[in-house]
Motif scaffolding. Structure first.
Motif, short mmCIF file in Angstrom:
data_model
loop_
_atom_site.label_atom_id
_atom_site.label_comp_id
_atom_site.label_asym_id
_atom_site.label_seq_id
_atom_site.Cartn_x
_atom_site.Cartn_y
_atom_site.Cartn_z
N SER A 58 1.04 -1.36 0.12
CA SER A 58 0.11 0.09 -0.05
C SER A 58 0.87 1.42 -0.10
O SER A 58 1.50 1.70 0.87
CB SER A 58 -0.77 0.23 1.15
N TYR A 59 0.84 1.88 -1.07
CA TYR A 59 1.64 3.12 -1.16
C TYR A 59 0.94 4.15 -0.38
O TYR A 59 1.73 4.77 0.53
CB TYR A 59 1.50 3.80 -2.55
N LEU A 60 -0.22 4.23 -0.12
CA LEU A 60 -0.99 5.17 0.63
C LEU A 60 -0.80 5.13 2.33
O LEU A 60 -0.63 5.78 2.88
CB LEU A 60 -2.63 5.07 0.42
N LEU A 89 16.20 -3.20 -2.18
CA LEU A 89 14.93 -2.55 -1.89
C LEU A 89 14.00 -3.09 -2.81
O LEU A 89 13.79 -2.18 -3.73
CB LEU A 89 14.98 -1.09 -1.69
N GLU A 90 13.15 -4.09 -2.71
CA GLU A 90 12.51 -4.58 -3.64
C GLU A 90 10.89 -3.95 -3.55
O GLU A 90 10.53 -3.78 -4.69
CB GLU A 90 12.09 -6.03 -3.38
N ASP A 91 10.33 -3.73 -2.22
CA ASP A 91 9.05 -3.27 -2.25
C ASP A 91 8.92 -2.59 -1.14
O ASP A 91 8.59 -2.90 -0.15
CB ASP A 91 7.95 -4.57 -2.66
N LEU A 92 9.03 -1.06 -1.14
CA LEU A 92 8.91 -0.50 0.07
C LEU A 92 7.67 -0.25 0.61
O LEU A 92 7.32 0.26 1.72
CB LEU A 92 9.48 1.18 -0.17
N TYR A 93 6.65 -0.59 -0.34
CA TYR A 93 5.11 -0.41 0.40
C TYR A 93 4.44 -1.75 0.63
O TYR A 93 3.34 -1.95 1.02
CB TYR A 93 4.20 0.03 -0.92
N GLN A 94 5.41 -2.87 0.77
CA GLN A 94 4.98 -4.24 1.34
C GLN A 94 4.36 -3.91 2.81
O GLN A 94 5.35 -3.45 3.67
CB GLN A 94 5.76 -5.22 1.35
N MET A 95 3.13 -4.39 3.19
CA MET A 95 2.77 -4.15 4.55
C MET A 95 3.01 -5.44 5.56
O MET A 95 3.18 -6.58 4.75
CB MET A 95 1.41 -3.89 4.63
N GLY A 96 3.39 -5.17 6.67
CA GLY A 96 3.70 -6.43 7.46
C GLY A 96 2.71 -6.62 8.48
O GLY A 96 1.63 -5.98 8.36
N GLY A 97 3.05 -7.51 9.30
CA GLY A 97 2.04 -7.73 10.52
C GLY A 97 2.63 -8.50 11.47
O GLY A 97 3.77 -9.15 11.09
N ASP A 98 2.18 -8.97 12.43
CA ASP A 98 2.31 -9.82 13.70
C ASP A 98 1.45 -10.72 14.19
O ASP A 98 0.26 -10.36 14.28
CB ASP A 98 2.76 -8.97 14.98
#
Length: 138
Positions: A58-60, A89-98
């Motif tokens: 998500s860019y936003l 740096l492949e995808d700065l917009y990849q969201m993570g989680g726990d």
């Protein structure tokens, strides 16, 4: 506070922390070294694990005003960031989680991040583990 600061607490719960990254081995190793992370890392270049947990890009969410302001505050305070070469740096917009899974692989805590700095409190994760794994969503 970084999860690494709670290693003793997590170890006392017989919890195993696994960092998942979609990057290449060389970039992941560099990140582990620069951050001092002592946890095992699993590489998921096809992002199958990310998709299974509903984590997208998500860019936003990454480039919103609040996140950029927080990064600026870190810079002003002299906070060091890992110095990862652009080729990694492949995808700065990849969201993570726990996520916390019980011994049977059942998800007992789910926290998909709302932005890059959105992380649950480690004490809350430990409380979920201690409670016998009653599923929670953060």
């Amino acid at each position: 506070m970084p999860i690494a600061n709670f290693k003793g607490l997590l170890d006392s719960q017989s919890a195993r922390v696994l960092v998942v990254s979609f990057g290449c081995r060389e970039g992941a190793q560099l990140w582990l070294e620069q951050t001092g992370c002592k946890y095992d890392m699993l590489l998921d270049p096809q992002r199958k694990i990310y998709r299974a947990f509903g984590l997208g890009s998500s860019y936003l969410k990454v480039m919103n005003f609040h996140c950029l302001l927080q990064y600026a505050e870190y810079v002003v305070l002299g906070q060091e960031f890992p110095d990862i070469p652009p080729r990694f740096l492949e995808d700065l917009y990849q969201m993570g989680g726990d996520f916390v899974l019980d011994e049977g692989g059942k998800v007992i805590l789910s926290h998909p991040c709302k932005n890059p700095m959105d992380r649950p409190e480690v004490t809350q994760m430990v409380a979920t583990i201690s409670s016998g794994g009653h599923p929670t969503s953060l």
